[in-house]
Design an enzyme around this catalytic site. Structure first.
Site, PDB file in Angstrom:
ATOM      1  N   GLU A  44       0.843  -1.210   0.000  1.00 40.18           N
ATOM      2  CA  GLU A  44       0.000   0.000   0.000  1.00 40.18           C
ATOM      3  C   GLU A  44       0.869   1.248   0.000  1.00 40.18           C
ATOM      4  O   GLU A  44       0.585   2.227  -0.696  1.00 40.18           O
ATOM      5  CB  GLU A  44      -0.927   0.007   1.225  1.00 40.18           C
ATOM      6  N   LEU A  64       1.211 -17.213   0.450  1.00 37.45           N
ATOM      7  CA  LEU A  64       1.289 -18.237  -0.601  1.00 37.45           C
ATOM      8  C   LEU A  64       1.525 -19.638  -0.031  1.00 37.45           C
ATOM      9  O   LEU A  64       1.502 -20.626  -0.763  1.00 37.45           O
ATOM     10  CB  LEU A  64       2.405 -17.883  -1.588  1.00 37.45           C
ATOM     11  N   TYR A 159      16.987 -24.762  -1.117  1.00 37.56           N
ATOM     12  CA  TYR A 159      16.499 -23.675  -1.986  1.00 37.56           C
ATOM     13  C   TYR A 159      16.835 -23.997  -3.449  1.00 37.56           C
ATOM     14  O   TYR A 159      15.983 -23.837  -4.343  1.00 37.56           O
ATOM     15  CB  TYR A 159      17.167 -22.375  -1.540  1.00 37.56           C
ATOM     16  N   LYS A 163      14.471 -24.323  -6.771  1.00 40.27           N
ATOM     17  CA  LYS A 163      14.630 -23.541  -8.007  1.00 40.27           C
ATOM     18  C   LYS A 163      14.860 -24.460  -9.219  1.00 40.27           C
ATOM     19  O   LYS A 163      14.440 -24.133 -10.335  1.00 40.27           O
ATOM     20  CB  LYS A 163      15.760 -22.517  -7.849  1.00 40.27           C
ATOM     21  N   VAL A 195      21.379 -10.461  -6.036  1.00 41.47           N
ATOM     22  CA  VAL A 195      20.637  -9.211  -6.223  1.00 41.47           C
ATOM     23  C   VAL A 195      20.566  -8.526  -4.851  1.00 41.47           C
ATOM     24  O   VAL A 195      20.400  -9.194  -3.826  1.00 41.47           O
ATOM     25  CB  VAL A 195      19.202  -9.476  -6.738  1.00 41.47           C
TER      26      VAL A 195
HETATM   27  N1  LIG Z   1      18.110 -11.608  -4.086  1.00 38.84           N
HETATM   28  C1  LIG Z   1      18.787 -12.511  -4.756  1.00 38.84           C
HETATM   29  O1  LIG Z   1      20.031 -12.575  -4.695  1.00 38.84           O
HETATM   30  C2  LIG Z   1      18.048 -13.483  -5.646  1.00 38.84           C
HETATM   31  C3  LIG Z   1      18.805 -14.222  -6.547  1.00 38.84           C
HETATM   32  C4  LIG Z   1      18.167 -15.123  -7.385  1.00 38.84           C
HETATM   33  C5  LIG Z   1      16.803 -15.275  -7.313  1.00 38.84           C
HETATM   34  N2  LIG Z   1      16.084 -14.548  -6.406  1.00 38.84           N
HETATM   35  C6  LIG Z   1      14.638 -14.781  -6.366  1.00 38.84           C
HETATM   36  O2  LIG Z   1      13.966 -13.567  -6.532  1.00 38.84           O
HETATM   37  C7  LIG Z   1      12.679 -13.649  -5.911  1.00 38.84           C
HETATM   38  C8  LIG Z   1      12.468 -12.416  -5.051  1.00 38.84           C
HETATM   39  O3  LIG Z   1      13.430 -12.443  -4.007  1.00 38.84           O
HETATM   40  P1  LIG Z   1      14.045 -11.145  -3.337  1.00 38.84           P
HETATM   41  O4  LIG Z   1      15.500 -11.263  -3.436  1.00 38.84           O
HETATM   42  O5  LIG Z   1      13.354  -9.936  -3.800  1.00 38.84           O
HETATM   43  O6  LIG Z   1      13.673 -11.493  -1.832  1.00 38.84           O
HETATM   44  P2  LIG Z   1      13.053 -10.627  -0.640  1.00 38.84           P
HETATM   45  O7  LIG Z   1      13.549  -9.226  -0.710  1.00 38.84           O
HETATM   46  O8  LIG Z   1      13.312 -11.420   0.590  1.00 38.84           O
HETATM   47  O9  LIG Z   1      11.495 -10.637  -0.995  1.00 38.84           O
HETATM   48  C9  LIG Z   1      10.793 -11.835  -0.985  1.00 38.84           C
HETATM   49  C10 LIG Z   1       9.327 -11.565  -1.280  1.00 38.84           C
HETATM   50  O10 LIG Z   1       8.629 -12.822  -1.221  1.00 38.84           O
HETATM   51  C11 LIG Z   1       7.484 -12.632  -0.402  1.00 38.84           C
HETATM   52  N3  LIG Z   1       7.112 -13.845   0.308  1.00 38.84           N
HETATM   53  C12 LIG Z   1       7.888 -14.676   1.046  1.00 38.84           C
HETATM   54  N4  LIG Z   1       7.142 -15.627   1.612  1.00 38.84           N
HETATM   55  C13 LIG Z   1       5.852 -15.397   1.225  1.00 38.84           C
HETATM   56  C14 LIG Z   1       4.612 -16.017   1.506  1.00 38.84           C
HETATM   57  N5  LIG Z   1       4.508 -17.082   2.323  1.00 38.84           N
HETATM   58  N6  LIG Z   1       3.492 -15.521   0.943  1.00 38.84           N
HETATM   59  C15 LIG Z   1       3.558 -14.430   0.137  1.00 38.84           C
HETATM   60  N7  LIG Z   1       4.711 -13.788  -0.169  1.00 38.84           N
HETATM   61  C16 LIG Z   1       5.833 -14.266   0.395  1.00 38.84           C
HETATM   62  C17 LIG Z   1       7.876 -11.549   0.586  1.00 38.84           C
HETATM   63  O11 LIG Z   1       6.725 -10.861   1.056  1.00 38.84           O
HETATM   64  P3  LIG Z   1       6.152 -10.927   2.570  1.00 38.84           P
HETATM   65  O12 LIG Z   1       7.284 -11.270   3.473  1.00 38.84           O
HETATM   66  O13 LIG Z   1       5.587  -9.564   2.750  1.00 38.84           O
HETATM   67  O14 LIG Z   1       5.098 -11.980   2.510  1.00 38.84           O
HETATM   68  C18 LIG Z   1       8.706 -10.614  -0.292  1.00 38.84           C
HETATM   69  O15 LIG Z   1       7.870  -9.701  -0.948  1.00 38.84           O
HETATM   70  C19 LIG Z   1      12.660 -14.955  -5.125  1.00 38.84           C
HETATM   71  O16 LIG Z   1      11.956 -15.931  -5.839  1.00 38.84           O
HETATM   72  C20 LIG Z   1      14.132 -15.320  -5.043  1.00 38.84           C
HETATM   73  O17 LIG Z   1      14.320 -16.703  -4.938  1.00 38.84           O
HETATM   74  C21 LIG Z   1      16.675 -13.654  -5.579  1.00 38.84           C
END
Ligand SMILES: NC(=O)c1ccc[n+]([C@@H]2O[C@H](COP(=O)([O-])OP(=O)(O)OC[C@H]3O[C@@H](n4cnc5c(N)ncnc54)[C@H](OP(=O)(O)O)[C@@H]3O)[C@@H](O)[C@H]2O)c1
Length: 248
Positions: A44, A64, A159, A163, A195
């Site tokens: 929001e 989720l 993890y 993936k 990231v």
């Molecule tokens: N950061 C990296 O280095 C990296 C690298 C490769 C891939 N990724 C992928 O990129 C994607 C986003 O990750 P990020 O790095 O942005 O991580 P992040 O900053 O930790 O954000 C994760 C998001 O997932 C949501 N989430 C987690 N559990 C959830 C649940 N039970 N229900 C609904 N939403 C949920 C969180 O929202 P709430 O906590 O508000 O629910 C948050 O918005 C992921 O799939 C991750 O595996 C990240």
């Protein structure tokens, strides 16, 4: 991107990190973005920040981990917005703990969010696209380099398994959609290396701390825009990207 203006995109995990960055870009390009997460107050706040842009962001609460909440989310979006044209399966997480010593209940949560919810949202989104006979629909799964190689870090071994499962889901969806030509629905994934988000800090129980290493979340959002900008007859399958200095 003009052809997507005014159409509806769902972004899971929209409260912070990559999901929030994707919402920003899609709203700037005129899409009506449904952002969901558990912390919907953060979505929001982002929505208020984005007021005045070409599109809009609407916050929805959805855990989720709970398939009933996913069903409710799609039913509500259908009632209020007609359906979904773009589904970005972004939410994801991990917990520390090796395969030898990790907690099975935490693995269950990782499987629920990183795998089952992705398949569930993709199924419901594609059903919504087909029911309305959309001209064009797109599913984008945010995978990881860990969907392609297992890093030498025990904390992310489970993890990585999740993936790798996503990589299989993306290819399975592609095959099923291609088997029913002429399909107007495409599926793609993006596989980032490090990231700058709080994913690692969250795994270590320090939410709010953003990793200094890595590319910017906006770089991933730009890859989403690229996929959406390609012509409908072109299937972008997977975009692997990592910081230039990342070794693994
Ligand atoms: N950061 C990296 O280095 C990296 C690298 C490769 C891939 N990724 C992928 O990129 C994607 C986003 O990750 P990020 O790095 O942005 O991580 P992040 O900053 O930790 O954000 C994760 C998001 O997932 C949501 N989430 C987690 N559990 C959830 C649940 N039970 N229900 C609904 N939403 C949920 C969180 O929202 P709430 O906590 O508000 O629910 C948050 O918005 C992921 O799939 C991750 O595996 C990240």
């Amino acid at each position: 991107m003009d052809r997507w203006a005014g159409r509806v995109a769902l972004v899971t995990g929209a409260s912070v990190g990559i999901g929030a960055a994707i919402c920003r870009e899609l709203v700037k390009h005129g899409m009506i973005v449904i952002g969901c997460a558990r912390n919907d107050k953060q979505i929001e706040a982002l929505s208020v920040e984005l007021a005045g842009q070409a599109g809009s962001l609407v916050a929805f609460h959805c855990d989720l981990n709970d398939s009933d909440q996913i069903e409710t989310l799609f039913a509500t979006v259908r009632e209020q917005f007609g359906g979904i044209d773009v589904c970005v399966n972004n939410a994801g997480l991990y917990f520390t703990g090796s395969l030898l010593n990790g907690d099975v209940e935490k693995w269950r949560t990782i499987l629920n969010v990183n795998v089952l919810a992705v398949a569930h949202c993709a199924q419901l989104a594609i059903r919504s696209m087909r029911d309305r006979n959309v001209d064009e629909g797109q599913v984008i799964n945010i995978c990881s380099l860990s969907g392609h190689r297992v890093p030498p870090n025990p904390d992310v071994h489970f993890y990585a398994a999740s993936k790798y499962a996503m990589t299989a889901l993306t290819e399975g969806l592609r095959q099923e959609l291609a088997a029913e030509p002429p399909t107007k629905i495409r599926v793609a994934q993006i596989s980032p290396g490090l990231v700058q988000t709080e994913i690692a800090a969250r795994a270590h129980n320090e939410p709010g701390r953003v990793m200094e290493l890595g590319v910017e979340a906006k770089n991933i959002a730009d890859a989403v825009l690229y996929i959406l900008s390609t012509p409908p007859e072109l299937q972008v399958h997977d975009i692997l990207l990592r910081p230039t200095a990342q070794r693994t």
